[in-house]
Design a protein around this motif. Structure first.
Motif, PDB file in Angstrom:
ATOM      1  N   SER A  80       0.842  -1.192   0.000  1.00  9.77           N
ATOM      2  CA  SER A  80       0.000   0.000   0.000  1.00  9.77           C
ATOM      3  C   SER A  80       0.883   1.250   0.000  1.00  9.77           C
ATOM      4  O   SER A  80       2.100   1.173   0.142  1.00  9.77           O
ATOM      5  CB  SER A  80      -0.960  -0.035   1.194  1.00  9.77           C
ATOM      6  N   ARG A  81       0.270   2.386  -0.167  1.00  4.16           N
ATOM      7  CA  ARG A  81       1.015   3.637  -0.342  1.00  4.16           C
ATOM      8  C   ARG A  81       1.287   4.304   1.001  1.00  4.16           C
ATOM      9  O   ARG A  81       0.825   5.410   1.278  1.00  4.16           O
ATOM     10  CB  ARG A  81       0.234   4.579  -1.265  1.00  4.16           C
ATOM     11  N   ASP A  82       2.037   3.585   1.836  1.00  4.11           N
ATOM     12  CA  ASP A  82       2.426   4.166   3.123  1.00  4.11           C
ATOM     13  C   ASP A  82       3.823   3.671   3.485  1.00  4.11           C
ATOM     14  O   ASP A  82       4.249   2.612   3.014  1.00  4.11           O
ATOM     15  CB  ASP A  82       1.397   3.847   4.216  1.00  4.11           C
ATOM     16  N   ILE A  83       4.515   4.424   4.298  1.00  2.00           N
ATOM     17  CA  ILE A  83       5.909   4.110   4.613  1.00  2.00           C
ATOM     18  C   ILE A  83       6.039   2.822   5.436  1.00  2.00           C
ATOM     19  O   ILE A  83       6.945   2.033   5.175  1.00  2.00           O
ATOM     20  CB  ILE A  83       6.601   5.322   5.283  1.00  2.00           C
ATOM     21  N   ALA A  85       4.304   0.123   5.162  1.00  2.00           N
ATOM     22  CA  ALA A  85       4.183  -0.991   4.212  1.00  2.00           C
ATOM     23  C   ALA A  85       5.468  -1.143   3.406  1.00  2.00           C
ATOM     24  O   ALA A  85       5.971  -2.257   3.211  1.00  2.00           O
ATOM     25  CB  ALA A  85       2.988  -0.772   3.291  1.00  2.00           C
ATOM     26  N   LEU A  86       6.020  -0.033   2.933  1.00  4.12           N
ATOM     27  CA  LEU A  86       7.236  -0.115   2.125  1.00  4.12           C
ATOM     28  C   LEU A  86       8.407  -0.626   2.967  1.00  4.12           C
ATOM     29  O   LEU A  86       9.155  -1.518   2.547  1.00  4.12           O
ATOM     30  CB  LEU A  86       7.560   1.252   1.512  1.00  4.12           C
ATOM     31  N   LEU A  87       8.562  -0.081   4.173  1.00  2.68           N
ATOM     32  CA  LEU A  87       9.688  -0.508   5.016  1.00  2.68           C
ATOM     33  C   LEU A  87       9.555  -1.970   5.436  1.00  2.68           C
ATOM     34  O   LEU A  87      10.542  -2.711   5.459  1.00  2.68           O
ATOM     35  CB  LEU A  87       9.799   0.379   6.268  1.00  2.68           C
ATOM     36  N   VAL A  88       8.349  -2.391   5.780  1.00  3.18           N
ATOM     37  CA  VAL A  88       8.151  -3.792   6.171  1.00  3.18           C
ATOM     38  C   VAL A  88       8.422  -4.715   4.987  1.00  3.18           C
ATOM     39  O   VAL A  88       9.012  -5.787   5.133  1.00  3.18           O
ATOM     40  CB  VAL A  88       6.741  -4.008   6.757  1.00  3.18           C
ATOM     41  N   LEU A 236      10.713   9.640  14.846  1.00  3.31           N
ATOM     42  CA  LEU A 236      11.111   8.227  14.894  1.00  3.31           C
ATOM     43  C   LEU A 236      10.477   7.494  16.071  1.00  3.31           C
ATOM     44  O   LEU A 236      10.326   6.278  16.034  1.00  3.31           O
ATOM     45  CB  LEU A 236      12.634   8.106  14.955  1.00  3.31           C
ATOM     46  N   ALA A 237      10.079   8.209  17.095  1.00  5.53           N
ATOM     47  CA  ALA A 237       9.423   7.564  18.237  1.00  5.53           C
ATOM     48  C   ALA A 237       7.981   7.179  17.913  1.00  5.53           C
ATOM     49  O   ALA A 237       7.404   6.317  18.581  1.00  5.53           O
ATOM     50  CB  ALA A 237       9.468   8.485  19.450  1.00  5.53           C
ATOM     51  N   TYR A 238       7.404   7.829  16.895  1.00  5.70           N
ATOM     52  CA  TYR A 238       6.014   7.562  16.517  1.00  5.70           C
ATOM     53  C   TYR A 238       5.890   6.892  15.152  1.00  5.70           C
ATOM     54  O   TYR A 238       4.801   6.430  14.786  1.00  5.70           O
ATOM     55  CB  TYR A 238       5.214   8.868  16.500  1.00  5.70           C
ATOM     56  N   GLY A 239       6.957   6.889  14.397  1.00  8.82           N
ATOM     57  CA  GLY A 239       6.894   6.316  13.056  1.00  8.82           C
ATOM     58  C   GLY A 239       6.672   7.390  12.000  1.00  8.82           C
ATOM     59  O   GLY A 239       6.047   8.421  12.257  1.00  8.82           O
ATOM     60  N   TYR A 240       7.183   7.120  10.801  1.00 11.87           N
ATOM     61  CA  TYR A 240       7.074   8.091   9.708  1.00 11.87           C
ATOM     62  C   TYR A 240       5.626   8.345   9.310  1.00 11.87           C
ATOM     63  O   TYR A 240       5.285   9.419   8.826  1.00 11.87           O
ATOM     64  CB  TYR A 240       7.828   7.584   8.482  1.00 11.87           C
TER      65      TYR A 240
ATOM     66  N   PHE B 233       0.444  -7.526  13.939  1.00  6.83           N
ATOM     67  CA  PHE B 233       0.747  -6.094  13.846  1.00  6.83           C
ATOM     68  C   PHE B 233       2.250  -5.867  13.773  1.00  6.83           C
ATOM     69  O   PHE B 233       3.006  -6.367  14.609  1.00  6.83           O
ATOM     70  CB  PHE B 233       0.154  -5.363  15.066  1.00  6.83           C
ATOM     71  N   ASN B 234       2.670  -5.118  12.756  1.00  7.09           N
ATOM     72  CA  ASN B 234       4.073  -4.745  12.598  1.00  7.09           C
ATOM     73  C   ASN B 234       4.378  -3.560  13.510  1.00  7.09           C
ATOM     74  O   ASN B 234       4.482  -2.404  13.086  1.00  7.09           O
ATOM     75  CB  ASN B 234       4.352  -4.377  11.137  1.00  7.09           C
ATOM     76  N   ALA B 235       4.551  -3.865  14.797  1.00  2.00           N
ATOM     77  CA  ALA B 235       4.585  -2.813  15.815  1.00  2.00           C
ATOM     78  C   ALA B 235       5.718  -1.813  15.605  1.00  2.00           C
ATOM     79  O   ALA B 235       5.545  -0.614  15.824  1.00  2.00           O
ATOM     80  CB  ALA B 235       4.706  -3.454  17.201  1.00  2.00           C
ATOM     81  N   LEU B 236       6.889  -2.290  15.175  1.00  2.20           N
ATOM     82  CA  LEU B 236       8.031  -1.373  15.091  1.00  2.20           C
ATOM     83  C   LEU B 236       7.879  -0.383  13.940  1.00  2.20           C
ATOM     84  O   LEU B 236       8.467   0.692  13.976  1.00  2.20           O
ATOM     85  CB  LEU B 236       9.336  -2.158  14.960  1.00  2.20           C
ATOM     86  N   ALA B 237       7.095  -0.723  12.942  1.00  3.45           N
ATOM     87  CA  ALA B 237       6.885   0.205  11.827  1.00  3.45           C
ATOM     88  C   ALA B 237       5.960   1.351  12.216  1.00  3.45           C
ATOM     89  O   ALA B 237       5.965   2.401  11.586  1.00  3.45           O
ATOM     90  CB  ALA B 237       6.330  -0.537  10.618  1.00  3.45           C
TER      91      ALA B 237
END
Lengths: 407, 407
Positions: A80-83, A85-88, A236-240, B233-237
């Protein structure tokens, strides 16, 4: 390649067949298996299959050490079009598979199109401040924890009097009874107005946005309603994705400065993690940070200069289809470094100082003035030692006597 | 210490005075400055001041290498009751300050009290399944990208027939037109019911929760409304706080399995990042993961066994005031490893397999049966080779012939 996002990895392995490894990644992180599929199935699955773009092998410094840079293209159709998803997809499981570091990501046009990027960017921030012809100056509170509103207001006022363009909260200032969000914004913005009436200069106050993830947008809007004209965010503590959602929220009408807190858990190892130009550069920018703080090459919190300049380069790179983000190299900065900073980073930089402002022997306001005098000198190519002798530049002279200088 | 959260760091520095460094952290990350404060101000600020608990120095393996474990206590009053605030306080800026790794966090009672932890935990998951006397068995789809609903349903059904207790989505399966969230849940849960009517066994399906951060809770509720009885759930992302908010949402009434995607960006370096027992153990548990996947010591995605067992130990440690989380060591697992897994992890473990189930020469259902037969044998202390000879245990026999075994 259209409709593929490309990940570049550095992979250390003294024995691996890197071509085979790259193939394994391209298949394993997409369709799962390939060679044993029936031909008819292959035709259906081909659009989901990852592709090896390049494998470049290197000899390492240690005897027998080998590494390779692998470029793998991942079909957009798979995520999907979210960071997240891409990083995982590109580095979820793979991050745990030996010595491998994610160096870069190239987004497809289709993926990029989902990201409006910085709502203001360098030009937007400049326009808000009405400053187009010089680097900006940012200052950081000296200390905030345990201080009350009147103390914070006084600190803010002293900083504003020195002619800084932006003042940021400390990233470790959370919701607290002494200086709660809205009260803090009101106190600091009233100090900003008082200072502006004396200096004629506009100022952005980046208030630290904290709290539960689900309340971030509401907290940002509360801060804006109370008068905040910028936000600091520990992305980075909350995610991109949290940053992306904040920056693309039409009701969050102020610039966002991304703080690099926790970044050192990702970028410094040569063997693991995510490289700084991606972590603090490209991903922060695509997620919508108008300003990005990162460790400067001048202070005790060090990032090698070439890595610094790579972060800056990504924040400014015209190839990305979103606005540029203001680079804010931070830590260890005093007025005597200004010519060097401008030589390293150009004029589209935010000179950011804490101790180099508050530690001025004549006080915080003089600290800011010394920086502004150093910036003016550097822009007119006047040596700092010469500028320090000019009438009205006593603050700069004392700063240089205190901290020295580099031309 | 009451009302302090304690961080433990490993800090590498061949020259540093570690005691001085620890003091610098304790002051710098709390009140900012101390020795130059007036006495009256010190009295006011003392409750905000960090404390050095211990400094333990070591000689490293390389000549001249030195490192130290530093324990620093941070006053609760300095940060809000959320994981981003705690992590930014103790490791925000510090993560970028040389070779330093965050090893552990000890939460104060007051901090812990803000975290209900896993809503189900080990006992809750066991109760949902009605299985209290043996390790659980989880299986992973063989491949999901590019497959349609009927294919996924068929894969699910085959897995369910093998007697697995949990089936998880692939973590790289995002919202997509072939198998959208609610349709996928409906198809898989109908397969689960069909299998249950044949096997009599309950089953949890952990559907992958993805999408924009602000939509996670709504997506979870949509999945639950469609019949989902667990979530992956991909918690770290997304950050620990997103997991915490999901797990403490009263309308999210199913167990959550945390996937370790991206964890390898944090834990493997000795010098940087966040240690696995904290990253995948304590923080996942306090944030509310009912099950936690982490790399097993048996497969290609390797984590050293002592680190594995340290993750497991934290997930089960009765000292934490929240429910325990099910450890799910993953990767490289086949039926022949079951006695070893149970010896390493005990009975409160989820045996998790992908290739070790689907790769069974007699197919997926036989793959699951082989695992169940291996688990039964191990629980009655029967050698696998002996169990493989029992009538009805052909699946196990073939698995052992295929992959071997370790007693």
């Amino acid at each position: 390649m259209n409709n593929y996002c490309v990940a570049t990895y550095r992979c250390y392995d003294d024995k691996a067949d890197f071509h085979k490894k790259a193939q394994g990644i391209a298949v394993g992180l997409t369709v799962g298996s390939w060679t044993d599929l029936p031909e008819a199935r292959k035709a259906e699955m081909e659009k989901h299959l990852g592709r090896v773009i390049s494998v470049t092998e290197f000899e390492g410094n240690a005897p027998g050490e080998r590494y390779a840079d692998l470029q793998i293209a991942y079909p957009d159709v798979n995520f999907s079009r979210d960071i997240p998803a891409l990083l995982v997809t590109v580095f979820g499981k793979l991050s745990m598979d030996g010595r491998i570091k994610l160096l870069d990501l190239d987004f497809s046009d289709d993926f990029s199109a989902a990201f409006p990027g910085p709502a203001f960017g360098i030009q937007g921030v400049r326009s808000l401040l009405g400053v187009h012809d010089r680097p900006l100056l940012m200052s950081i509170f000296k200390s905030v924890i345990g201080h009350d509103l009147s103390n914070l207001r006084e600190q803010f006022y002293r900083q504003a009097l020195g002619g800084v363009d932006l003042i940021k909260d400390d990233e470790i200032l959370f919701e607290n009874p002494l200086t709660p969000l809205e009260k803090r914004v009101e106190a600091c913005m009233s100090a900003a107005q008082q200072a502006e009436s004396e200096t004629g200069q506009k100022l952005l106050y980046a208030v630290n946005l904290t709290g539960p993830t689900s309340q971030l947008a509401a907290n940002a809007k509360r801060a804006i309603a109370a008068g905040a004209n910028a936000i600091l965010f520990n992305a980075l503590a909350y995610g991109y994705d949290a940053l992306h959602e904040l920056s693309s929220d039409p009701d969050i009408t102020v610039p966002i400065a991304a703080h690099p807190a926790l970044a050192g858990a990702f970028y410094p190892s040569p063997h693991y993690g995510i490289a700084a130009p991606l972590l603090l550069g490209k991903l922060m920018r695509i997620a919508g940070a108008d300003l990005v703080l990162f460790p400067s090459p001048y202070g005790s919190v060090v990032m090698p200069k070439e890595e610094n300049l790579a972060v800056q380069s990504v924040l400014m790179n015209p190839a990305l289809p979103v606005r540029t983000s203001f680079p804010v190299p931070s830590a260890g900065i005093h007025p005597g470094l200004v010519p060097l900073i401008l030589r390293d980073f150009g004029n589209d930089v935010v000179v950011n100082a804490g101790g180099g402002i508050h530690g001025h022997p004549q006080g915080t306001a003089a600290g800011g003035q010394a920086f502004r005098q150093a910036i003016a000198a550097a822009l007119s190519s006047m040596p700092l030692t010469e500028a320090a002798g000019l009438e009205g530049n006593e603050a700069l002279k004392i700063a240089i006597d205190t901290w020295g200088y580099k031309e």
